[in-house]
Every structure is written in structure tokens, then in C-alpha cells.
Design a protein around this motif. Sequence first.
Motif, PDB file in Angstrom:
ATOM      1  N   LEU A  78      71.346  79.918 -11.128  1.00  0.00           N
ATOM      2  CA  LEU A  78      71.753  79.564  -9.767  1.00  0.00           C
ATOM      3  C   LEU A  78      70.507  79.140  -9.007  1.00  0.00           C
ATOM      4  O   LEU A  78      69.741  79.989  -8.524  1.00  0.00           O
ATOM      5  N   PRO A  79      70.238  77.863  -8.898  1.00  0.00           N
ATOM      6  CA  PRO A  79      69.000  77.405  -8.250  1.00  0.00           C
ATOM      7  C   PRO A  79      69.041  77.644  -6.747  1.00  0.00           C
ATOM      8  O   PRO A  79      70.120  77.787  -6.149  1.00  0.00           O
TER       9      PRO A  79
ATOM     10  N   GLU B 233      78.845  77.662 -27.249  1.00  0.00           N
ATOM     11  CA  GLU B 233      77.507  78.218 -27.039  1.00  0.00           C
ATOM     12  C   GLU B 233      76.921  77.634 -25.759  1.00  0.00           C
ATOM     13  O   GLU B 233      77.226  76.495 -25.383  1.00  0.00           O
ATOM     14  N   LEU B 234      76.056  78.422 -25.105  1.00  0.00           N
ATOM     15  CA  LEU B 234      75.410  77.980 -23.870  1.00  0.00           C
ATOM     16  C   LEU B 234      73.915  77.793 -24.093  1.00  0.00           C
ATOM     17  O   LEU B 234      73.326  78.372 -25.014  1.00  0.00           O
ATOM     18  N   GLY B 235      73.307  76.990 -23.213  1.00  0.00           N
ATOM     19  CA  GLY B 235      71.885  76.704 -23.329  1.00  0.00           C
ATOM     20  C   GLY B 235      71.007  77.881 -22.983  1.00  0.00           C
ATOM     21  O   GLY B 235      69.810  77.872 -23.286  1.00  0.00           O
ATOM     22  N   SER B 236      71.561  78.900 -22.353  1.00  0.00           N
ATOM     23  CA  SER B 236      70.838  80.135 -22.053  1.00  0.00           C
ATOM     24  C   SER B 236      71.856  81.253 -21.930  1.00  0.00           C
ATOM     25  O   SER B 236      73.036  81.012 -21.663  1.00  0.00           O
TER      26      SER B 236
ATOM     27  N   VAL C  19      79.993  83.938 -14.636  1.00  0.00           N
ATOM     28  CA  VAL C  19      80.567  82.592 -14.608  1.00  0.00           C
ATOM     29  C   VAL C  19      81.452  82.408 -15.846  1.00  0.00           C
ATOM     30  O   VAL C  19      80.967  82.498 -16.976  1.00  0.00           O
ATOM     31  N   PRO C  20      82.760  82.171 -15.658  1.00  0.00           N
ATOM     32  CA  PRO C  20      83.655  81.984 -16.799  1.00  0.00           C
ATOM     33  C   PRO C  20      83.685  80.521 -17.263  1.00  0.00           C
ATOM     34  O   PRO C  20      83.448  79.596 -16.474  1.00  0.00           O
ATOM     35  N   PHE C  21      83.991  80.327 -18.538  1.00  0.00           N
ATOM     36  CA  PHE C  21      84.172  78.994 -19.115  1.00  0.00           C
ATOM     37  C   PHE C  21      85.394  79.039 -20.018  1.00  0.00           C
ATOM     38  O   PHE C  21      85.677  80.054 -20.659  1.00  0.00           O
TER      39      PHE C  21
ATOM     40  N   SER D 112      86.900  80.768 -25.025  1.00  0.00           N
ATOM     41  CA  SER D 112      86.749  81.412 -23.730  1.00  0.00           C
ATOM     42  C   SER D 112      85.553  82.351 -23.755  1.00  0.00           C
ATOM     43  O   SER D 112      85.356  83.100 -24.723  1.00  0.00           O
ATOM     44  N   ARG D 113      84.748  82.298 -22.716  1.00  0.00           N
ATOM     45  CA  ARG D 113      83.636  83.235 -22.588  1.00  0.00           C
ATOM     46  C   ARG D 113      83.137  83.239 -21.147  1.00  0.00           C
ATOM     47  O   ARG D 113      83.457  82.336 -20.364  1.00  0.00           O
ATOM     48  N   SER D 114      82.371  84.236 -20.820  1.00  0.00           N
ATOM     49  CA  SER D 114      81.733  84.287 -19.509  1.00  0.00           C
ATOM     50  C   SER D 114      80.260  84.595 -19.706  1.00  0.00           C
ATOM     51  O   SER D 114      79.857  85.164 -20.728  1.00  0.00           O
ATOM     52  N   SER D 115      79.467  84.229 -18.720  1.00  0.00           N
ATOM     53  CA  SER D 115      78.027  84.426 -18.804  1.00  0.00           C
ATOM     54  C   SER D 115      77.520  84.982 -17.485  1.00  0.00           C
ATOM     55  O   SER D 115      77.991  84.599 -16.405  1.00  0.00           O
ATOM     56  N   GLN D 116      76.560  85.872 -17.573  1.00  0.00           N
ATOM     57  CA  GLN D 116      75.985  86.461 -16.368  1.00  0.00           C
ATOM     58  C   GLN D 116      75.143  85.424 -15.637  1.00  0.00           C
ATOM     59  O   GLN D 116      74.443  84.618 -16.248  1.00  0.00           O
ATOM     60  N   ALA D 117      75.209  85.421 -14.330  1.00  0.00           N
ATOM     61  CA  ALA D 117      74.435  84.489 -13.507  1.00  0.00           C
ATOM     62  C   ALA D 117      73.119  85.134 -13.074  1.00  0.00           C
ATOM     63  O   ALA D 117      73.027  86.365 -12.968  1.00  0.00           O
TER      64      ALA D 117
END
Length: 877
Positions: A10-11, A2-5, A718-720, A739-744
Motif C-alpha cells: 500500500l504505497p 501466485e503473487l509477486g510478494s 486483500v482478497p483475489f 482464491s486466496r488473500s494476502s496481508q497488506a
Amino acid sequence: MELGSEFVYLPPAAGSEQAVLEEEEVKVREKDDVVVSDDDDENDDGETCLLDILDTAGQEEYSGMREMYTRQGDGFIIIYSVTDVNSFQEAEAMYSWLKRFKDQGSLHAALCGNKTDLAADRKVSSEDGKKLAESLGVPFFETSAKTGDKVTQVFHGLLRTIPRTGTDYKIVMLGSGGVGKSSVTLRFTQNTFLEAYDPTIEDTYRKMIRVTGQPKGDRRSKQKARTASGKGGILASLGARRKMNRDRPASASYAAPPAPSKKKGLLSSLRRVFSARRRSRHATPSTNVAEWDCDEDNEDNEDEEGGSVRTRVAKQHKTDGNVVLVLVGKLGEDPNLLTGDPMQCGRCQAVLSATSRLTAGPGGTKTWDCEFCHFLNTDLDMEEDEIPQGDCFDFMAEDAGKASKDPKVTAGYVVYCIDVSGSMDACCQVPDFQAAWRVERTRGQSAADRVSRLHCIKEAVQRQVEQLHEDQPHKKTMVVEFSCNVDVVGGGEVARPGITTSFKDLSARTFEQLVQQGQDLATQYQLKPLEESFVQLIEAVSRMVTRGSTGLGPALSICLGFLGQVPNSEIVLCTDGAPNMGVGSLNGSGPQQGEQFYKMAGDYAKRQRTVVNLLAVEGERVGLPQVQKVAERSGGTVNILNPLEMVRQLRQIMQNPLVATSVTVIIFLHPDFVFDEPGYPNNTNRMCKELGNILKEDNLTFRFKPKHANQPPTVDTVPFQVQMTYTRLDGMQCLRVLSRSSQATRDRARMEEAINVSVLGTAAVKKTAALAQAGQVKEANVHLKSVKRLAKRGAKTTDQMEDLCAFRSECQQLDSEISNNLDEWESEEMQELRSNMLFAQSKVDHCRFQNASRKAAISSSRVASEKACERYYSYQY
């Protein structure tokens, strides 16, 4: 995973104009730069209520959590069963008991008669319930947790009696055993019903509701009431009270509380307690415990002398949701096995997964440009639909059937290794909290008394053996006692006459020699399953007496040797004093003394797949920062607690079992990102971490950030990937791939609105604890406060708000200790308690940060047999 968001943030580049928007203003104390921003203030709409509900499970046992919630509680629901007259009588006693701890003006309760669906078995009439409620001055309700009838009305009705001082409310469920406290809680929070909920489980649930008609209250008065038990340092508050309870004269039923003071530090708290302790020896015993909540006033706007705290406004960098949570405890679940071998990158060894893309190559082959290292893997003979799908899948490295033929593959043993040195004969006073309940329950027939530390541990072990005998009759269990000698006192029988199970003259023996003695013992002493050894074990524990010094190191070494050929085993090490004899002694120096010994023993346990859990008795220095290394390295737990909590803690250890061994984790990030976590490499996107033994509640969290601050990534997704090699308890060796990816996104508001507060909270507490353990206390303070501000900004939905309530509650102890005691952090006087707190926070269970709906699956698994419930409720304290 799981991700925090939902979005990877991308700062903007460091130093750019947009980077200025990444800063926020915070309030800090001038004297020490501690962040004291009001990040816990709510935006109160006058109706939203965030309930933090403690389900107290069994009512008889002492529980530090129940004491804290009761002292800080805003409302109490006292439940009885309409089919049980005794529970009705105890309900009245509970209200009298509450009056000892709460001022009349701050005591808000509701009386609830449950199980109305059992009309044919009713023993308590509605009229009797109404009369009692009227005499107590509280609202009255009758409910059925089974059907859900009137359950919601109880909580709404209670809240309408509580003056509104904000949005957060601590609610405590009280009642004797078997009345349905857990059933009412689960029906309200999850809309589920469990017939036989395990009465040994104590847990918290968060629920957001809207309530109208609350009377207005003074927020400041609520903060001051909470302050007495919390903001000045929960460790100081609870630890000091327990120490005073232990040392006051036996003739004093209740001791006078410490004198009011403005001082916030732990040292000053202890000094006040010691002074009060001296005064209490000459004071007339008092049964008015309500004064406890008025011991000190730690308002943020007052300093140690009562003047204003000088603060200033500073700018600090905002944090983000770039956090990953891996629930490694799920390795105990059945694997999702795929056939064949994994397709791995030729450079970084990442596994081909749903985040990978294949392109056409020569001759009909495929090419894979690895998303984690950009290595071009060519000539792949596979099609797109052959790529493993899903976010979790396993490959089998060694067949369980083949592995199970190995004699080393077993269900594992449990060894209770118990300190019987002279100090275990010392008595501790039953805490005021528990003593007051005993007085009320028995109508004054049973007053407070004292019990020895050994008595508490013996009862805890006996209760746990009974539970194991009921649930796992084939489990093999051994009991070892140690002082200056080490003796096996029960669990099996010697292979032939003349074999010794007593080890003496151990002070000059090395770790290797002691391990060998344990290995020799394993060939001579044959453990029997509990169904055969139960009576022997119970009698052996009951015969324990105190003597001699504390040879903890030799006892641990022999037990490790005994379990050398039995992987998946656990040692429960119970002690009350610092090791002072033989290997592991804290009085000497060298590689087999002090902290170095316990690191070595922990590594040895980890290699042979043995978990060591440490239970230390509160009140004596046990060298916890050194001794806990054996538990830390073997994957076990550490607790320093009141002796009367031993029963509960031993059960919790068994409820958090070993699920996998020989666990190694490899984490892959996108090449434009690196790790941002204490103890992790900060210049690479790939990390290997050896975890060893894993318990059911274990999890792994880490933060990540762009590799180059001045050149943010330009990726859209962004893949993990997380790879875990592990050995199941049945011997099967597997590779699990997450395995998962998340939109930036570059939009901070978008990222913040999509935060997962439970993931952020879990990671924040673990990282804060790691920073504090490393002595970076100011950094820990800054980090925890920044995550709390992020969670407050982003939490908008009901689930997010409930998770936020859980986060605030779970980090309260850690936050207050760091914020209020930073200048005394290195003090040795509270080193033991603080080490225990930080270790526990570093292994905190993610479940504690989740809202009630997400905990439903966990709750449904907490079912006990009718026989187990009856046995539990039959105990009287």
C-alpha cells in the motif's frame, strides 16, 4: 495463483512527504533517455557463485541456445561415460571444437568420466582419463550421477580454474549422447537421479553455491567478452551471423567475422555483416572461429564514435510486488471437483470461497458481504464449514460422459502444412558452430556443407512423425503441401475412387469457399491412425519437391475447414516466404488480405478449438508481424529460426500440447484496487478475458494498483479470485476457481524482502514485451529496469538469488535489444526477428524463471522410453 510478494504493498498517497521515498535515482543516456543503470552489478563477497547451467541434452543437433551459451560461457564440463570408448574420444574432439570459439585464456573446462557405479562395464580407465586431462590442461574428475559420488566436486573444481570476475557464471554441460549430462546436472542442482531422462529436452538450471580459492580476475574483461555476443543486441549478433553463414560461398568453410566497430544499432550491425559478406567472397577460408567473439565492443560508457556516452541522473518511481501469476496451463491437470453448484454473488458473480465471511442473518440464515463488490447476499441457507476451502477447486458444468457421446469430442488431429514453393529449394550453409563440430567429430572427414530449406523441414517432420508413432500410435496425422496448389500427400485414404485431394485455381477463392472445400474433403478423406499410416506419411514427405508460389492463406483455410468437426486439433504451418497468392496475400488489400485475413483465420480457429503453430524459416521475409496473428489468436506458438533448428522446434511444440479449449478467465480484485497492465481496463476491479485454446506452458500475469493514488486503501488483507470456465480434452466442461488473500503492508522493506522473483520476472518480461509490441519502447525500458532493481534489492535467500539469476538470463535478449536499439526500433530490416522475439517473450514459460529445486517436479516428468533414447542417439548430422 501466485503473487509477486507475500504482502500487497500500500504505497503512500501521491504528493505526500512519504511519497518522496518511493523515488530512486537512475542513470539515463542524455540522447534518448534510455535507462542504463547498473542494476546487474553484484555485491560480491568473494565466494558466492550463481551458476546458470545449460544442459545441452543431445549434442548432435544445432541449437541457437547452445551456440549463445557456448560463446558466452565461463566454464564447460565435458562428460564421457567410462563404459563407452567412443564418448571418451568425442570428449577430446569437443575440447578441440571449443578452442575454435574461445580464446585459450578464456577457455575453462573440466573433464568428467561418469557412470563409475557401472564398474563391471568400465571400458575407459581412470589412468586414460587423467592422461587426456593432462594433455588438455584441464582438471579431471570421475563421478556417478546415480549415487552422487564426486558430482559436487566437479563444479567446485571447475570454478576454481575460472578467474573471479563477479558472482554470475554460465556453465555449459557437453558430451555425446547417453553419457549422463542431464543426470549429472539434476544430481547437482536437485539431488535427484533419473535413469532415462528425455534426450530431446534442452533446459537451464540455476544453483547458488559458495566456492573458495578462485583466482582473481578482471570484471571489465568479462563484461567485454560478454558484450560481443550480448549487450550490443543478441538479435543483431545471432541473426547477422546466421544470415552470413547462409549466403557465403559454399567453398568457404568459415567466413571472416565482421570488422570491429563501436556502433550498437541493429542496422549498423547488418551493414557490417553485409560488408564482411562481400569481403568473404574474396577471402581465403579460415577455420579460426575464435575471432567471432571479438566483433564489436559495446561498452556502456562509449558511444557510436568511441567517445563517452553523456548520461545524467534522474529520479523514477520504484515499482512494487503487486503482481499476480495464474498458471492457466494447469487446466490440463485433473480437476478438484466439488459437488453441487457454486454459490455466486448476486451482483458481481464472485464465488463464495475461503476468502469470504458469513454473518448471522434472520431465521438462522446467513449473510455474505461480498469481498469484491460489497453487495449484501442475504438468506443463505448454509453454514461456515460448507464454504469451499483451499485455493483451487472445480465445479462440473457438463458431465464428460455425456459430452463424450458427442462425435465432435475427439483426441484431435495433427496437420503438418508445409510450404514447397520455389524459394524452399534455396540452400543454407550449415552454421559455423555446427560445421566446426562435424569437422572435429569426424576428424576432418566431413566438412561444412549446404542443405536446402525443404530438406531441413522434411527431416524435421519425419523425425516428429517417428516420435508420434512411438508415443501416440493412435494419433491421426495428415501432411499437406502447398505452393500455388494445395495437395494432401499422406495420412489417410479417399472414401471412394475419383475423389480429389489436390486443389488448384485457388487465387480467386474466398476464405469461406476454401473452408468449405476443406469441410468437403473431411467427408471424403478418412485419416488413419499412425500405426496404419506411418510408412505412407514418411514416404510422402520424402517425395516432396519445390514448385510455384506461396499460397499460404488458401492452404491454411482448407486445413481449418478440414478440422472443423475435430476440436482439440493442431496445425503446424511451415513456411519460408511471404504469402503472395490468394487469400492472405501480403501483396493486396481488403478484408481477406494481409493482417486482417490472419486475424479472421485465427478467430475462426479459436472458435472451433484448433491451434495453429507457425514455423518460419530464417532468411526470407514472411510478413511475420501479419501472419503471426493466426497463431496469436488461436493460442499457438510462433518461431522464426535457422532451418537446422526445425527438428528441435517441432519437438518442443509437441512437448507443449493443448490442454484445454474454450477458456474464459474472469479476474476479481478488491474494490480498492484496479488493473495496471497494457490491454486491461484501468478503472475497474473486475475483468473478463477470453483466452480460447490453452497450451501446457501458458500463463497469465497482471499488475494491479490502488484505485485512488491520493487515497490509499486501509485494508489489512486483500482478497483475489480467478474464475476459469474451460472445456477439457475429454469434453468435460468445468469452472475452476482460484482464491486466496494476502496481508497488506505499508512497509516497503517488508514487501521487498518477501518478493517472489520468479513471478516478478515472468510478469516483467511479458509486460515489457507487450509495451514494446505497442510501440511504447521507452516505457518498456523503464519498466524492465525498475523490476530488475526491485529484484536485486529484495533477493536475499538462496532461492531468491537463484530466481534472480534466472530472471537476468531470461530477460537479457529483451533488455539488450530495447536498451541498445531504441532509436532504430521501427526499422523494417529487423522487424521479422524482433516480432518473433516479442511474441515468444509474451508467452514465456514461468518454469524458465524458477530455481532448480522448484523445477524438480517438472524434471521428474521428463522421462523417455529406452527405445526412444536409442533412436534419438542413432541419428548423425
